[in-house]
Design an enzyme around this catalytic site. Structure first.
Site, PDB file in Angstrom:
ATOM      1  N   HIS A 185       0.816  -1.218   0.000  1.00  0.00           N
ATOM      2  CA  HIS A 185       0.000   0.000   0.000  1.00  0.00           C
ATOM      3  C   HIS A 185       0.849   1.267   0.000  1.00  0.00           C
ATOM      4  O   HIS A 185       0.346   2.353  -0.276  1.00  0.00           O
ATOM      5  CB  HIS A 185      -0.992   0.001   1.174  1.00  0.00           C
ATOM      6  CG  HIS A 185      -0.395   0.165   2.543  1.00  0.00           C
ATOM      7  ND1 HIS A 185      -0.243  -0.878   3.423  1.00  0.00           N
ATOM      8  CD2 HIS A 185       0.058   1.261   3.190  1.00  0.00           C
ATOM      9  CE1 HIS A 185       0.264  -0.431   4.558  1.00  0.00           C
ATOM     10  NE2 HIS A 185       0.460   0.874   4.441  1.00  0.00           N
ATOM     11  N   ASP A 240       0.078  -7.603   1.150  1.00  0.00           N
ATOM     12  CA  ASP A 240       0.484  -6.212   1.388  1.00  0.00           C
ATOM     13  C   ASP A 240       2.000  -6.073   1.450  1.00  0.00           C
ATOM     14  O   ASP A 240       2.537  -5.318   2.254  1.00  0.00           O
ATOM     15  CB  ASP A 240      -0.147  -5.672   2.676  1.00  0.00           C
ATOM     16  CG  ASP A 240      -0.070  -4.148   2.760  1.00  0.00           C
ATOM     17  OD1 ASP A 240       0.085  -3.495   1.703  1.00  0.00           O
ATOM     18  OD2 ASP A 240      -0.131  -3.601   3.876  1.00  0.00           O
ATOM     19  N   GLY A 253       3.216   6.814   8.051  1.00  0.00           N
ATOM     20  CA  GLY A 253       4.556   6.937   7.488  1.00  0.00           C
ATOM     21  C   GLY A 253       5.475   5.819   7.925  1.00  0.00           C
ATOM     22  O   GLY A 253       6.512   5.570   7.318  1.00  0.00           O
ATOM     23  N   SER A 284       4.627   2.701   7.841  1.00  0.00           N
ATOM     24  CA  SER A 284       4.324   1.502   7.054  1.00  0.00           C
ATOM     25  C   SER A 284       5.519   1.076   6.210  1.00  0.00           C
ATOM     26  O   SER A 284       6.108   1.882   5.495  1.00  0.00           O
ATOM     27  CB  SER A 284       3.144   1.754   6.117  1.00  0.00           C
ATOM     28  OG  SER A 284       1.944   1.325   6.689  1.00  0.00           O
ATOM     29  N   LEU A 304      -8.702 -21.846  -4.123  1.00  0.00           N
ATOM     30  CA  LEU A 304      -9.773 -22.792  -4.418  1.00  0.00           C
ATOM     31  C   LEU A 304     -10.417 -22.518  -5.777  1.00  0.00           C
ATOM     32  O   LEU A 304     -11.192 -23.321  -6.262  1.00  0.00           O
ATOM     33  CB  LEU A 304     -10.864 -22.704  -3.339  1.00  0.00           C
ATOM     34  CG  LEU A 304     -10.461 -23.092  -1.917  1.00  0.00           C
ATOM     35  CD1 LEU A 304     -11.560 -22.677  -0.945  1.00  0.00           C
ATOM     36  CD2 LEU A 304     -10.218 -24.590  -1.825  1.00  0.00           C
ATOM     37  N   VAL A 330     -12.590 -19.939  -6.332  1.00  0.00           N
ATOM     38  CA  VAL A 330     -13.969 -19.530  -6.088  1.00  0.00           C
ATOM     39  C   VAL A 330     -13.982 -18.028  -5.853  1.00  0.00           C
ATOM     40  O   VAL A 330     -12.951 -17.430  -5.534  1.00  0.00           O
ATOM     41  CB  VAL A 330     -14.589 -20.238  -4.862  1.00  0.00           C
ATOM     42  CG1 VAL A 330     -14.648 -21.734  -5.071  1.00  0.00           C
ATOM     43  CG2 VAL A 330     -13.813 -19.900  -3.579  1.00  0.00           C
ATOM     44  N   GLN A 331     -15.147 -17.421  -6.009  1.00  0.00           N
ATOM     45  CA  GLN A 331     -15.344 -16.034  -5.613  1.00  0.00           C
ATOM     46  C   GLN A 331     -16.238 -16.008  -4.382  1.00  0.00           C
ATOM     47  O   GLN A 331     -17.210 -16.763  -4.306  1.00  0.00           O
ATOM     48  CB  GLN A 331     -15.965 -15.222  -6.754  1.00  0.00           C
ATOM     49  CG  GLN A 331     -15.005 -14.977  -7.904  1.00  0.00           C
ATOM     50  CD  GLN A 331     -15.589 -14.080  -8.976  1.00  0.00           C
ATOM     51  OE1 GLN A 331     -16.680 -13.550  -8.813  1.00  0.00           O
ATOM     52  NE2 GLN A 331     -14.873 -13.918 -10.074  1.00  0.00           N
TER      53      GLN A 331
END
Length: 383
Positions: A127, A157, A233, A235, A289, A291-292
């Site tokens: 991010h 991330d 900041g 991160s 898997l 799938v949604q």
């Protein structure tokens, strides 16, 4: 509780179940439909995948802090040794003006740390660099160097950037986060608020381990909780142990009114496999898997209908592992290898404990009955 994913205030996430996810560092919204087979973002400033193999700790590294006979936490020594390996990262994107002009503007900043001084590899959060058209790395010696994005992964991330000028770089030493104990002293180093407060040092302890936050990316890991101050900041910056070794990547904090000293870091031992993939291949692949999952299926929604909490399947990829196992749209996945699943993010969290090709048992709820099916996990990679 309300959590900052340490992202800029220009970008906000919508609430995710009970948690209000407030974005405070520098990314675009990672929201939308959360699915196990989530299609990754197309990252700006992306370079061709490098062909060399990853050599973490290549080149000059920070020294291990000597602790024999030391009774006080050696913060000064750690800051002096590790500080030069911590960098600032600025994210530049095109922003139009009221008068029709444009150009690259710094829309946020974060932190990172050098993991290979020989090749200039730097680890940060996804991010921090998401959507960047230009990335600038600020070094401890005052240099500001353009960087390229080697690879980024929104599912964890994590991201890796690289600078070409490796003169005088120092890489961090990676520790073993699996050996952390609650109460162990730690140091957080980063750039809260940008370059004005570069390489700020805060201290604290490991408040807890195995924490799970309901935030995409961070939900993939059992996080380290610390009371070392984590601010916007920070991160992507390192959480460092008593020996000056990196044991975590600072990523989020609890920002709810009345709460203090609740920061969270991705354990370095869990992050390294993804970091190595990003360097070696330019992307990271994960088990899935095919799938949604519909994130609107909450525990409250399920309770109102007398259904169990879980991950509601909205779509199954034809010919995929879930399809072959007999899972269909409308099923609710409630367990993975007998571990309870109460949301889509919990499903992702459990899946990431396995590897593509592993066989798992999935418990599904259908027509007021539960049943177990065996599924061989597939490899999910960027498209």
């Amino acid at each position: 509780m309300s959590y900052y994913n340490d992202r800029d205030d220009y970008s906000k996430r919508r609430p995710h179940f009970f948690a209000i996810i407030v974005v405070t560092l520098i990314s675009a919204l990672l929201g939308g439909v959360i699915a196990v087979a989530l299609v990754p973002s197309i990252y700006g400033n992306k370079q061709p995948a490098p062909t060399n193999q990853v050599v973490l700790n290549g080149g000059t590294t920070t020294p291990i802090i000597k602790t024999e006979g030391v009774t006080n936490f050696p913060v000064a020594q750690i800051a002096k040794a590790t500080g030069p390996a911590v960098v600032g990262i600025a994210n530049f994107q095109s922003k139009g003006t009221l008068f029709g002009g444009g150009g690259l503007t710094e829309i946020g900043s974060g932190s990172g740390f050098i993991v290979d001084s020989q090749h200039g590899y730097i680890v940060t959060n996804n991010h921090v660099v998401e959507g960047a058209e230009k990335i600038v790395v600020s070094l401890a010696d005052g240099r500001n160097i353009n960087a390229k994005l080697v690879g980024a992964d929104d599912r964890t991330d994590l991201a890796v950037v690289q600078i070409a000028d490796t003169q005088g770089l120092t890489a961090t030493q990676q520790g073993d986060s699996t050996k952390l104990q609650v109460g162990e002293p730690v140091v957080a180093i980063g750039n809260p608020g940008g370059q004005e407060f570069a390489r700020s040092v805060t201290t604290g302890v490991v408040s807890a381990t195995n924490r799970i936050l309901d935030i995409p990316g961070e939900a993939s890991f059992n996080l380290i909780q610390t009371d070392a101050a984590i601010n916007p900041g920070n991160s992507g910056g390192p959480l460092v142990n008593y020996q000056g070794q990196v044991i975590g990547i600072n990523s989020a904090k609890n920002q709810e009114a009345g709460f203090e000293g609740m920061g969270f870091a991705i354990p370095i031992s869990d992050a390294l496999p993804t970091i190595k993939q990003l360097i070696e291949k330019g992307y990271a692949s994960h088990p899935g898997l095919n799938v949604q999952i519909d994130p609107r299926y909450t525990a409250e929604y399920a309770s109102q209908r007398g259904w169990p909490a879980g991950a509601y399947v909205s779509k199954v990829t034809l010919g995929g592992p879930a399809d072959r196992a007999g899972i269909i749209a409308g099923d609710v996945l409630t367990k993975l290898n007998n571990k309870e699943i109460k949301s889509s993010l919990e499903l992702t969290h459990e899946l990431f404990k396995y590897n593509p090709g592993d066989k798992v048992t999935v418990t599904i709820y259908r027509n007021n009955k539960t049943q177990d099916v065996s599924v061989t996990l597939t490899e999910i990679k960027p498209q």
